[in-house]
Design a protein around this motif. Structure first.
Motif, PDB file in Angstrom:
ATOM      1  N   GLU A   1       5.115   4.748   7.680  1.00  0.00           N
ATOM      2  CA  GLU A   1       5.755   4.046   6.672  1.00  0.00           C
ATOM      3  C   GLU A   1       5.799   4.707   5.372  1.00  0.00           C
ATOM      4  O   GLU A   1       4.941   5.703   5.074  1.00  0.00           O
ATOM      5  CB  GLU A   1       4.954   2.677   6.405  1.00  0.00           C
ATOM      6  CG  GLU A   1       5.029   1.756   7.587  1.00  0.00           C
ATOM      7  CD  GLU A   1       4.574   0.225   7.070  1.00  0.00           C
ATOM      8  OE1 GLU A   1       4.120   0.124   5.976  1.00  0.00           O
ATOM      9  OE2 GLU A   1       4.558  -0.303   8.008  1.00  0.00           O
TER      10      GLU A   1
ATOM     11  N   PRO B   1      -3.371  -3.359   3.320  1.00  0.00           N
ATOM     12  CA  PRO B   1      -2.875  -3.113   4.768  1.00  0.00           C
ATOM     13  C   PRO B   1      -3.770  -3.120   5.870  1.00  0.00           C
ATOM     14  O   PRO B   1      -3.265  -3.319   6.783  1.00  0.00           O
ATOM     15  CB  PRO B   1      -1.966  -1.613   4.415  1.00  0.00           C
ATOM     16  CG  PRO B   1      -2.685  -1.051   3.312  1.00  0.00           C
ATOM     17  CD  PRO B   1      -3.206  -2.338   2.572  1.00  0.00           C
TER      18      PRO B   1
ATOM     19  N   GLN C   1       2.553   5.309  -0.090  1.00  0.00           N
ATOM     20  CA  GLN C   1       2.341   4.537  -1.204  1.00  0.00           C
ATOM     21  C   GLN C   1       1.501   5.264  -2.117  1.00  0.00           C
ATOM     22  O   GLN C   1       0.357   5.671  -2.063  1.00  0.00           O
ATOM     23  CB  GLN C   1       1.371   3.390  -0.555  1.00  0.00           C
ATOM     24  CG  GLN C   1       2.365   2.354   0.316  1.00  0.00           C
ATOM     25  CD  GLN C   1       1.599   1.072   0.509  1.00  0.00           C
ATOM     26  OE1 GLN C   1       0.456   0.857   0.107  1.00  0.00           O
ATOM     27  NE2 GLN C   1       2.203   0.465   1.385  1.00  0.00           N
TER      28      GLN C   1
ATOM     29  N   LYS D   1      -2.744  -3.027  10.061  1.00  0.00           N
ATOM     30  CA  LYS D   1      -2.070  -1.794   9.938  1.00  0.00           C
ATOM     31  C   LYS D   1      -3.069  -0.424   9.969  1.00  0.00           C
ATOM     32  O   LYS D   1      -3.868  -0.596   9.522  1.00  0.00           O
ATOM     33  CB  LYS D   1      -0.964  -1.679   8.882  1.00  0.00           C
ATOM     34  CG  LYS D   1       0.143  -2.659   8.774  1.00  0.00           C
ATOM     35  CD  LYS D   1       0.889  -2.456   7.499  1.00  0.00           C
ATOM     36  CE  LYS D   1       1.959  -3.455   7.659  1.00  0.00           C
ATOM     37  NZ  LYS D   1       3.073  -3.307   6.306  1.00  0.00           N
TER      38      LYS D   1
ATOM     39  N   VAL E   1       0.361   3.563   7.477  1.00  0.00           N
ATOM     40  CA  VAL E   1       0.961   3.570   5.898  1.00  0.00           C
ATOM     41  C   VAL E   1       0.039   4.674   5.421  1.00  0.00           C
ATOM     42  O   VAL E   1      -1.153   4.745   5.423  1.00  0.00           O
ATOM     43  CB  VAL E   1       0.350   2.046   5.505  1.00  0.00           C
ATOM     44  CG1 VAL E   1       0.715   2.311   3.949  1.00  0.00           C
ATOM     45  CG2 VAL E   1       1.263   0.974   6.188  1.00  0.00           C
TER      46      VAL E   1
END
Length: 622
Positions: free
Chosen positions: A12, A61, A15, A66, A228
């Motif tokens: 992903e 998350p 972040q 995740k 993530v």
């Protein structure tokens, strides 16, 4: 945290949670992140009020089930970032381990296990067990038999338990790789990948690393499911008006080092930070016995006594406060000129909070940090996170301490000359002089003996250091060479293999102090001297100066180590692995390393010299 299914099919978007966004996280609370009441109560006890950037970015998350890759330095609060979600998902009624955390060093494994214990203090029946090389197997086996819900271990010892069938990870729900880049630098890549392959596919994985080298990226793609990625940047958080210094000192010499500093440094008020409640009481008592005005505060001290002690510090009736992090929370005393980190903090947030107790109200402050040889990686983490190098200081010498004692003795005489009772004692001394015909100087010296402990007034000279420890970095010109003290977090990139494949190095022990040991890894295992030194030093508690020659042969290697290794070190090294292979350390009784059997005259003349194939086989023994 819910379980993940399926193979990895991508990552992903990254972040970003940089430190400059910390103000945004201050508006959040752990309740906003979905942390339950049991863990909330525990982190409140620890003193956390708002989540740090890595915690705010990582906990949601992980709670959503995740996988996560976190790029963060030591000291950003990442332990709580993965521990809190795990603790919320553990079933205390189950007997088999549900979470496994891998750490590169025994120190980090112990630290992470202690953190889990703190965060789980309001979860009855939850058991956390650290397993690492150097500790007796009996303690670990009994802990595993009782049923550990969270296991924190070093890769080598985890592999040992898996091979002995004493660690069952068949029902593992969570796996954390903490400081993954350091584990790979130390030669644990094969161990890590083997453990990952042996765990259930349905597990949830969190990987934390300070950097993202290709090997870490490969592990992320192969073993994590659509992770993530979260990146946390650090910023300088220490005040510019605080002078920060550090001194290297072993654990057993800390009290002597602190005493010297207290005698020579000029200070008003001081806070000394230690890790445990018991240590506050013990250190304060030892300081009082040495003539210093010291008191302890910790979580067991009632509020009334705490307030009374802090009031004494403010008024000057007390000079030294020995405290834990939690007990010193909210402490604001302008008179504090010095903060001493007697026990180095394991995270930079604690360090910043500690030294922030000095330099108040526009004053300058002094922060001193005691660093044991095996804690140098924590010093480096503090410097990286704060982006401010600490200045190394030398401990005051015996001569410095004695000069200060003499000066203080002279000051006490000067102060007493203004006493109202001086005339009375002058007459008594004059009468004694006339009656006994004793010089005034002798009488004054006798009176000083009455008021001072003459035997301990001056510090005795230091015992000479061992020959291999006498030189220091300031002893004069010398050729460039690696640091003498071994760093737990061994960086193979800074290691020169040629230092060990050949002639002796001047800073190592002499041949008389070393013996040759054989380990069962060699060229076919793709090992390099850096990996050998990193693994043996970490598991056996050795320093770089303890190593001599290293010779890597096809199926084994020869390593020069101290001839007299302790039984605990030998036991730890026998169970050590390099590149996934048990090294099976044992003394080698062949000829000295590098020597070859000399052929006799008859062999050379008569053609009886061993065939090349036989020579190669014979050389492999050495």
């Amino acid at each position: 945290m819910s379980e993940n299914q399926g193979e990895n099919s991508g990552t992903e978007p990254l972040q970003e949670a940089p430190a400059e966004q910390a103000r945004e996280t201050e508006t959040q609370s752990f309740t906003d992140l979905g942390v339950d009441d049991r863990v909330l109560a525990a982190i409140s006890d620890v003193g956390y009020e708002t989540p740090s950037p890595i915690q705010a970015a990582t906990i949601p998350p992980l709670l959503a089930g995740k996988d996560v890759v976190g790029l963060a330095q030591t000291g950003t609060g990442k332990t709580a970032a993965f521990a809190i979600p795990i603790l919320m998902g553990v079933d205390v009624t189950a007997r088999k381990p549900q979470a496994l955390v891998l750490a590169p060093t025994r120190e980090l494994a112990i630290q992470v296990a202690e953190a889990f214990g703190k965060y789980a203090s309001h979860i009855p029946g939850l058991h956390v067990l650290p397993i690492y090389g150097g500790q007796a197997y009996g303690v670990q086996l009994s802990g595993l038999r009782r049923g550990a819900h969270v296991v924190v271990g070093t890769p080598g010892r985890v592999i040992d338990h898996l091979e002995k069938n004493t660690l069952d990870i068949s029902e593992l729900k969570y796996l954390v790789l903490d400081e993954a880049d350091e584990m790979l630098k130390m030669g644990f890549q094969e161990d890590v990948e083997r453990i990952l392959a042996d765990t259930p596919k349905s597990k949830q994985v969190a990987l934390f690393s300070a950097t993202m080298p290709p090997a870490i990226r490969k592990i992320s793609k192969q073993y994590l499911n659509q992770p993530v990625e979260i990146s946390v940047k650090s910023k300088t958080t220490t005040a510019s008006n605080i002078s920060q210094r550090w001194v290297q000192v072993s654990h057993q010499r800390k009290l002597d080092a602190l005493t010297r500093i207290l005698e020579v440094e000029s200070f008003e008020g001081m806070i000394i930070f230690v890790r445990t409640k018991q240590a506050t009481e013990e250190l304060a008592e030892k300081l009082r016995s040495r003539g210093f005005s010291a008191a302890a505060i910790n979580g067991d001290i009632v509020q009334a006594q705490r307030e009374r002690t802090i009031g004494q510090l403010k008024s000057g009736a007390l000079d030294i406060l020995v405290a834990t992090d939690v007990a010193a929370r909210g402490l604001d005393v302008d008179r504090i000129s010095h903060v001493v980190n007697y026990d180095i903090p394991h995270d930079t947030e604690s360090y910043v909070h500690r030294i922030g107790r000095t330099g108040r109200a526009g004053r300058t402050g002094e922060a001193l940090l005691f660093v044991a040889p095996r804690e140098r990686h924590l010093l480096k983490a503090i410097e990286r996170a704060t982006r401010q190098p600490l200045t190394e200081m030398q401990l005051p010498s015996v001569e410095d301490v004695n000069a200060q004692r003499v000066a203080k003795f002279g000051d006490s005489i000067t102060e007493s000359l203004g006493s109202a009772n001086l005339s009375l004692f002058r007459k008594l001394v004059e009468d004694y002089e006339r009656e006994h015909d004793i010089p005034l100087a002798d009488i004054a010296a006798a009176l000083a003996v009455q008021s001072r402990d003459g035997e301990n007034f001056l510090m005795p000279p230091e015992a000479p250091a061992p020959a291999y420890e006498k030189r220091s970095r300031d002893d004069g010109p010398k050729r460039e060479r690696p640091p003498r003290k071994f760093d737990d977090k061994f960086d193979d990139r800074k290691f020169d293999d040629r230092k060990f494949e050949g002639g002796p190095s001047t800073h190592r022990k002499t041949g008389a102090e070393l013996a040759t040991y054989r380990i069962s890894v060699g060229k076919r295992h793709h090992v390099v001297p850096g990996a050998i030194v990193g693994a043996i030093a970490n598991e056996g508690g050795l320093r770089r100066s303890d190593f001599g020659h290293i010779s890597i042969r096809p199926d084994h290697s020869l390593v020069e180590l101290p001839a007299q290794l302790s039984s605990e070190t030998l036991e730890a090294l026998r169970s050590t692995r390099i590149s996934g292979v048990l090294i099976q350390l044992q003394k080698d009784h062949g000829p000295p390393m590098g020597a070859r059997p000399r052929a006799g005259r008859e062999d050379r003349a008569g053609g009886k010299f061993p065939k090349r194939k036989d020579r190669d086989r014979k050389d492999d023994r050495y």
